[in-house]
Design a protein around this motif. Structure first.
Motif, mmCIF file in Angstrom:
data_model
loop_
_atom_site.group_PDB
_atom_site.id
_atom_site.type_symbol
_atom_site.label_atom_id
_atom_site.label_comp_id
_atom_site.label_asym_id
_atom_site.label_seq_id
_atom_site.Cartn_x
_atom_site.Cartn_y
_atom_site.Cartn_z
ATOM 1 N N GLU A 65 0.816 -1.215 0.000
ATOM 2 C CA GLU A 65 0.000 0.000 0.000
ATOM 3 C C GLU A 65 0.846 1.260 0.000
ATOM 4 O O GLU A 65 0.514 2.243 -0.669
ATOM 5 C CB GLU A 65 -0.931 0.005 1.217
ATOM 6 N N SER A 66 1.925 1.253 0.765
ATOM 7 C CA SER A 66 2.784 2.437 0.836
ATOM 8 C C SER A 66 3.345 2.781 -0.539
ATOM 9 O O SER A 66 3.356 3.950 -0.951
ATOM 10 C CB SER A 66 3.931 2.200 1.824
ATOM 11 N N ALA A 67 3.823 1.762 -1.252
ATOM 12 C CA ALA A 67 4.386 1.988 -2.582
ATOM 13 C C ALA A 67 3.315 2.485 -3.552
ATOM 14 O O ALA A 67 3.567 3.389 -4.360
ATOM 15 C CB ALA A 67 5.028 0.711 -3.102
ATOM 16 N N VAL A 68 2.125 1.903 -3.489
ATOM 17 C CA VAL A 68 1.039 2.313 -4.394
ATOM 18 C C VAL A 68 0.663 3.772 -4.162
ATOM 19 O O VAL A 68 0.608 4.576 -5.104
ATOM 20 C CB VAL A 68 -0.193 1.408 -4.221
ATOM 21 N N LEU A 69 0.415 4.149 -2.898
ATOM 22 C CA LEU A 69 -0.012 5.517 -2.597
ATOM 23 C C LEU A 69 1.093 6.519 -2.890
ATOM 24 O O LEU A 69 0.834 7.604 -3.436
ATOM 25 C CB LEU A 69 -0.448 5.627 -1.136
ATOM 26 N N ALA A 70 2.324 6.182 -2.540
ATOM 27 C CA ALA A 70 3.435 7.094 -2.800
ATOM 28 C C ALA A 70 3.641 7.288 -4.302
ATOM 29 O O ALA A 70 3.892 8.406 -4.759
ATOM 30 C CB ALA A 70 4.711 6.566 -2.152
ATOM 31 N N CYS A 71 3.527 6.205 -5.076
ATOM 32 C CA CYS A 71 3.706 6.305 -6.519
ATOM 33 C C CYS A 71 2.557 7.090 -7.159
ATOM 34 O O CYS A 71 2.786 7.894 -8.072
ATOM 35 C CB CYS A 71 3.820 4.918 -7.139
ATOM 36 N N MET A 72 1.334 6.875 -6.694
ATOM 37 C CA MET A 72 0.205 7.659 -7.194
ATOM 38 C C MET A 72 0.443 9.144 -6.966
ATOM 39 O O MET A 72 0.228 9.977 -7.860
ATOM 40 C CB MET A 72 -1.091 7.221 -6.514
ATOM 41 N N ALA A 73 0.896 9.491 -5.762
ATOM 42 C CA ALA A 73 1.166 10.896 -5.447
ATOM 43 C C ALA A 73 2.310 11.428 -6.305
ATOM 44 O O ALA A 73 2.262 12.561 -6.792
ATOM 45 C CB ALA A 73 1.490 11.041 -3.964
#
Length: 327
Positions: A174-182
Motif C-alpha cells: 500500500e505504501s508503494a502504491v499511494l506514494a507512486c500515485m502521489a
C-alpha cells in the motif's frame, strides 16, 4: 542490460504497476517545442482520451496518470479475475474494439456457423485474447502504437516515436502504491508546469477533483477510493479520497515552496495508516523513480518479488528498508 518483461511483472506478488513511456524525438510528445516554437499541446488530449478509452476494453484499471511534455506516467491495476470471468462474446467484443481479430472470430461475432475445426481454433484464440486483455504489455502497446501513428501522420515522417520499451515498476504494498500515485499526480508541479493539483491538466488528480467539484461520484474511468467499512468488499483504493486530496495539496505546497523537509500540518490519516513519517513521504513523492527500478515496497516484499522474478539483484533494497518499512 534491459530485463525481460516477465522479470518485471509478477501478478502473484502484486496487481499494481507504474509504467513510464518516453518520447525519443527532439520534437515533443506534447507542450511547446522550445527549438521551433511549434505547439504539440493538443497531443495531451490524444494520450488522455486513448488511455481512458482502453480501460473500457482491458481488465486493467487506472489509479493515476500524468501526461508530460515528453513522457507519460500511469499507475495500473490488473484485474485478472475479471478477465477470467468473461465469456467468449465479452472477450471478442472487447478485443475487436481495438484489433480486427481473425476471420474465425469475425465469423463468430457475425453469427455465422462454424465447423468443428473452426470452433476448436476459436476456443484457442479466445484464450489468447483473454490473456492479452489483462496484459500490461498489450495495454501499453495499444496506447503507444496509436499515439505514435497519429504523431507520425501529423509530423509527416516515419520511424520510432517512443523508446524501445516502456519502463515498469511493480508496486508491492500500500505504501508503494499511494506514494507512486502521489508521485505521478504531482509530476506537473515538480516540473513547474502547474501551480496546484487542480490546475494540473491531463492528470488523474485533476479529473478526480473536477468530478468532486461538479458533485459527481468518482470518475468511472479511474479506480475509486473506497474507505468506509461497508465498502470493504468493493474494488478500489482503501483510503478516503478527501484525505488523499488533502495530502496531495499539502505535499504540492512543500514542492512549490522548495520546503521538502517539513510539512506544516498534522499527520495525515493516510500517513498514519501507512506508518510513514512526513520526511519519508516527501522523499518518496519527489524521488520515487530515482530510488526504485523494477519494484518498490517493503524489503520483505522486495525479496519475495526478487525470488519470483529470478533477479539476482534488485535495485532499491536499501531505500526500501529506509523508506517503506514493513507494517
Amino acid at each position: 542490460m534491459p530485463q525481460s518483461r516477465k522479470s518485471q511483472i509478477s501478478l502473484i506478488d502484486t496487481s499494481f504497476y507504474h509504467c513510464i513511456s518516453r518520447c525519443v524525438r527532439q520534437s515533443f510528445l506534447c507542450g511547446v517545442d522550445a527549438h521551433s516554437g511549434h505547439s504539440y499541446e493538443h497531443r495531451r488530449d490524444w494520450v488522455e482520451e486513448r488511455l481512458l478509452f482502453l480501460t473500457s476494453v482491458f481488465a486493467i484499471d487506472i489509479c493515476a496518470y500524468a501526461v508530460m511534455s515528453n513522457h507519460t506516467h500511469v499507475v495500473l491495476c490488473v484485474d485478472k479475475a475479471l478477465a477470467d470471468g468473461w465469456d467468449t462474446n465479452e472477450i471478442l467484443q472487447r478485443y475487436h474494439r481495438v484489433h480486427k481479430g481473425t476471420l474465425i472470430t469475425q465469423k463468430f461475432m457475425h453469427g455465422d456457423s462454424l465447423s468443428q475445426s473452426e470452433l476448436i481454433s476459436l476456443d484457442y484464440t479466445v484464450e489468447i485474447y483473454r490473456k492479452r486483455l489483462y496484459d500490461i504489455s498489450w495495454f501499453m502497446r495499444d496506447l503507444n502504437e496509436f499515439i505514435a501513428r497519429e504523431a507520425n501522420k501529423e509530423d509527416d515522417c516515419t520511424g520510432r516515436f517512443w523508446e524501445g520499451r516502456f519502463k515498469s515498476q511493480a508496486l508491492l504494498d500500500e505504501s508503494a502504491v499511494l506514494a507512486c500515485m502521489a508521485y505521478v499526480d504531482l509530476n506537473p508541479i515538480r516540473a513547474k508546469m502547474a501551480e496546484t493539483p487542480e490546475t494540473s491538466k491531463h492528470t488523474s488528480i485533476k479529473k478526480r477533483i473536477d468530478a468532486a467539484k461538479n458533485q459527481q461520484s468518482q470518475p468511472r474511468v479511474l479506480m475509486p477510493f473506497v474507505s468506509s467499512s461497508r465498502d470493504e468488499m468493493l474494488k478500489g483504493i482503501a483510503y478516503s479520497f478527501n484525505d488523499y486530496c488533502e495530502l496531495i495539496d499539502t505535499t504540492s505546497r512543500c514542492i512549490r515552496d522548495d520546503n521538502l523537509g517539513y510539512m506544516d500540518n498534522n499527520q495525515s490519516p493516510i500517513l498514519e495508516r501507512l506508518g510513514l513519517a512526513t520526511a519519508q513521504w516527501l522523499t518518496l513523492t519527489t524521488e520515487f523513480e530515482k530510488h526504485f527500478c523494477y519494484a518498490a515496497g517493503a524489503q520483505q516484499m522486495m525479496n519475495t518479488f526478487k525470488r519470483h522474478t529470478h533477479h539476482q539483484r534488485l535495485r532499491g533494497m536499501g531505500k526500501a528498508k529506509e523508506l517503506l518499512k514493513q507494517a
